[in-house]
Design a protein around this motif. Structure first.
Motif, short mmCIF file in Angstrom:
data_model
loop_
_atom_site.label_atom_id
_atom_site.label_comp_id
_atom_site.label_asym_id
_atom_site.label_seq_id
_atom_site.Cartn_x
_atom_site.Cartn_y
_atom_site.Cartn_z
N ASP A 32 -20.63 -39.70 -19.55
CA ASP A 32 -20.43 -38.95 -18.31
C ASP A 32 -19.00 -38.43 -18.21
O ASP A 32 -18.78 -37.29 -17.78
N ARG A 33 -18.03 -39.24 -18.62
CA ARG A 33 -16.64 -38.80 -18.59
C ARG A 33 -16.42 -37.63 -19.55
O ARG A 33 -15.71 -36.67 -19.22
N ARG A 34 -17.02 -37.71 -20.73
CA ARG A 34 -16.90 -36.61 -21.68
C ARG A 34 -17.52 -35.34 -21.12
O ARG A 34 -16.96 -34.25 -21.28
N LEU A 35 -18.65 -35.48 -20.47
CA LEU A 35 -19.30 -34.31 -19.87
C LEU A 35 -18.42 -33.71 -18.79
O LEU A 35 -18.25 -32.48 -18.73
N ARG A 36 -17.82 -34.54 -17.94
CA ARG A 36 -16.98 -34.02 -16.86
C ARG A 36 -15.74 -33.32 -17.42
O ARG A 36 -15.30 -32.30 -16.88
N ARG A 37 -15.17 -33.88 -18.48
CA ARG A 37 -14.01 -33.22 -19.10
C ARG A 37 -14.42 -31.88 -19.70
O ARG A 37 -13.67 -30.89 -19.60
N ARG A 38 -15.59 -31.85 -20.34
CA ARG A 38 -16.08 -30.59 -20.90
C ARG A 38 -16.31 -29.57 -19.80
O ARG A 38 -15.94 -28.40 -19.91
N GLN A 39 -16.94 -30.00 -18.72
CA GLN A 39 -17.21 -29.09 -17.61
C GLN A 39 -15.92 -28.56 -17.00
O GLN A 39 -15.83 -27.38 -16.64
N ALA A 40 -14.90 -29.43 -16.88
CA ALA A 40 -13.63 -29.00 -16.31
C ALA A 40 -12.94 -27.98 -17.20
O ALA A 40 -12.38 -26.99 -16.73
N PHE A 41 -12.97 -28.21 -18.51
CA PHE A 41 -12.33 -27.30 -19.44
C PHE A 41 -12.97 -25.92 -19.39
O PHE A 41 -12.28 -24.89 -19.38
N PHE A 42 -14.29 -25.88 -19.37
CA PHE A 42 -14.99 -24.60 -19.37
C PHE A 42 -15.20 -24.04 -17.96
O PHE A 42 -15.68 -22.91 -17.82
N GLY A 43 -14.85 -24.80 -16.93
CA GLY A 43 -15.08 -24.33 -15.57
C GLY A 43 -16.55 -24.20 -15.25
O GLY A 43 -16.97 -23.28 -14.54
N LEU A 44 -17.34 -25.16 -15.75
CA LEU A 44 -18.79 -25.09 -15.62
C LEU A 44 -19.35 -26.40 -15.06
O LEU A 44 -19.87 -27.23 -15.82
N SER A 99 -15.37 -9.94 -10.06
CA SER A 99 -13.96 -10.25 -9.93
C SER A 99 -13.54 -11.34 -10.92
O SER A 99 -14.37 -12.13 -11.36
N PHE A 100 -12.27 -11.36 -11.21
CA PHE A 100 -11.72 -12.34 -12.14
C PHE A 100 -11.62 -13.71 -11.47
O PHE A 100 -11.13 -13.82 -10.35
N GLY A 101 -12.09 -14.75 -12.15
CA GLY A 101 -11.94 -16.11 -11.65
C GLY A 101 -13.06 -16.62 -10.78
O GLY A 101 -13.08 -17.79 -10.41
N GLY A 102 -14.00 -15.74 -10.42
CA GLY A 102 -15.11 -16.19 -9.59
C GLY A 102 -16.13 -17.01 -10.35
O GLY A 102 -16.68 -18.00 -9.84
N ARG A 103 -16.39 -16.61 -11.58
CA ARG A 103 -17.29 -17.33 -12.49
C ARG A 103 -16.66 -17.40 -13.86
O ARG A 103 -15.91 -16.50 -14.25
N THR A 104 -16.94 -18.46 -14.57
CA THR A 104 -16.46 -18.55 -15.94
C THR A 104 -17.02 -17.38 -16.74
O THR A 104 -18.19 -17.03 -16.64
N LYS A 200 -10.16 -31.35 -28.20
CA LYS A 200 -8.76 -31.37 -28.60
C LYS A 200 -7.95 -30.36 -27.79
O LYS A 200 -6.83 -30.65 -27.33
N LEU A 201 -8.50 -29.17 -27.57
CA LEU A 201 -7.81 -28.14 -26.80
C LEU A 201 -7.65 -28.56 -25.35
O LEU A 201 -6.62 -28.29 -24.72
N ALA A 202 -8.67 -29.22 -24.79
CA ALA A 202 -8.60 -29.69 -23.40
C ALA A 202 -7.48 -30.71 -23.24
O ALA A 202 -6.74 -30.69 -22.25
N ARG A 203 -7.35 -31.62 -24.21
CA ARG A 203 -6.28 -32.63 -24.14
C ARG A 203 -4.91 -31.98 -24.28
O ARG A 203 -3.96 -32.34 -23.58
N LYS A 204 -4.79 -31.03 -25.19
CA LYS A 204 -3.49 -30.43 -25.47
C LYS A 204 -3.00 -29.55 -24.33
O LYS A 204 -1.81 -29.60 -23.96
N TYR A 205 -3.90 -28.75 -23.75
CA TYR A 205 -3.47 -27.77 -22.75
C TYR A 205 -3.77 -28.20 -21.31
O TYR A 205 -3.36 -27.52 -20.37
N ASP A 206 -4.50 -29.29 -21.12
CA ASP A 206 -4.70 -29.90 -19.80
C ASP A 206 -5.14 -28.88 -18.75
O ASP A 206 -4.58 -28.81 -17.65
N GLY A 207 -6.10 -28.07 -19.10
CA GLY A 207 -6.65 -27.13 -18.13
C GLY A 207 -5.85 -25.85 -17.95
O GLY A 207 -6.18 -25.03 -17.09
N GLY A 208 -4.81 -25.66 -18.75
CA GLY A 208 -4.00 -24.46 -18.62
C GLY A 208 -4.44 -23.34 -19.54
O GLY A 208 -5.40 -23.46 -20.30
#
Length: 258
Positions: A32-44, A99-104, A200-208
């Protein structure tokens, strides 16, 4: 003795069942934690809507027809969206006006064929210039990022930009992912790279935001499988080039085989 033995067996079974249940619980929480991190990274988040923006095959008429390698790229992205428990809508580049940012958004193609990607490059990555003129000779399709130029040698050495951008709107904004390659096979390579390395990208860039330059090696033999990370070019890509350096940029720094 029989009572003691029976009690021991009973306690062992109970302990085994408890351990198994605890193991399942911990694995479930980790998943579940992995899924939430994946969802946060992709904005999904669950049941979120996303856009797959792609250029049309110019020789296929008015219907939305996509070249083969871009189809493979879209399949890679569709799998990512499904793993997040979200949904995707396929949109041609000349019909995407959200518009930009409304949906992934996952935007696939090059600025010469994908109007929306060209707009993203202009607005968000002013340090990137791509030669799209058909009569540009060996510079056709070349990337200029900051002061560096990257030419392609078709089938041998080709480049693609992989970017995650939020336009400074904070973590609440849905990201835009760009897959901007010199050829369609490089777009597929970038989507596959993202699918394989997103943790790996999610850990390195922390959502940026980030902009990576990838090199696809010997696609004539290996297709989209041989991919090398050239480097993180975020700073150069997001910085507008200085006027005094434009003339210097006319000289190629990177040549195929150099």
């Amino acid at each position: 003795m029989n009572t003691v033995a029976l009690s021991f067996v009973t306690l062992s079974v109970v302990a085994l069942c408890a351990g198994t249940a605890l193991g399942w619980l911990l694995r479930g929480r980790l998943a579940d934690r992995r899924l939430r991190r994946r969802q946060a990274f992709f904005g999904l988040p669950d049941n979120a809507e996303s856009l797959l923006v792609v250029n049309r095959d110019s020789g296929a008429g008015p219907e939305l027809t996509v070249v083969r390698h871009d189809v493979f790229a879209l399949l890679e992205l569709a799998a990512v969206v499904k793993e997040c428990g979200a949904h995707a809508q396929l949109v041609p580049h000349d019909a995407a006006q959200q518009s930009f940012g409304g949906r992934t958004e996952f935007c696939v193609g090059g600025p010469g064929a994908n109007r929306r990607l060209a707009a993203h490059l202009h607005s968000l990555l002013p340090g990137v210039r791509i030669t799209v003129e058909p009569d540009a000779g060996p510079d056709r399709g070349a990337f200029r990022i900051g002061s560096e130029r990257y030419r392609m040698d078709p089938g041998k050495e080709e480049y693609v930009l992989l970017a995650r951008l939020t336009a400074g709107q904070g973590r609440a904004a849905r990201p835009v992912f760009l897959f901007c390659g010199q050829r369609a096979v490089t777009n597929q390579a970038a989507t596959r790279y993202l699918a394989r390395h997103h943790e790996k990208l999610a850990r390195k860039y922390d959502g940026g935001s980030f902009v990576l330059l990838l090199k696809v090696v010997n696609s004539a033999a290996y297709g989209a499988d041989m991919v090398e990370l050239v480097g993180d070019v975020t700073k150069a890509a997001q910085s507008a080039p200085q006027a005094k350096s434009l003339q210097a940029q006319a000289q190629p720094r990177h040549r195929a085989g150099s």
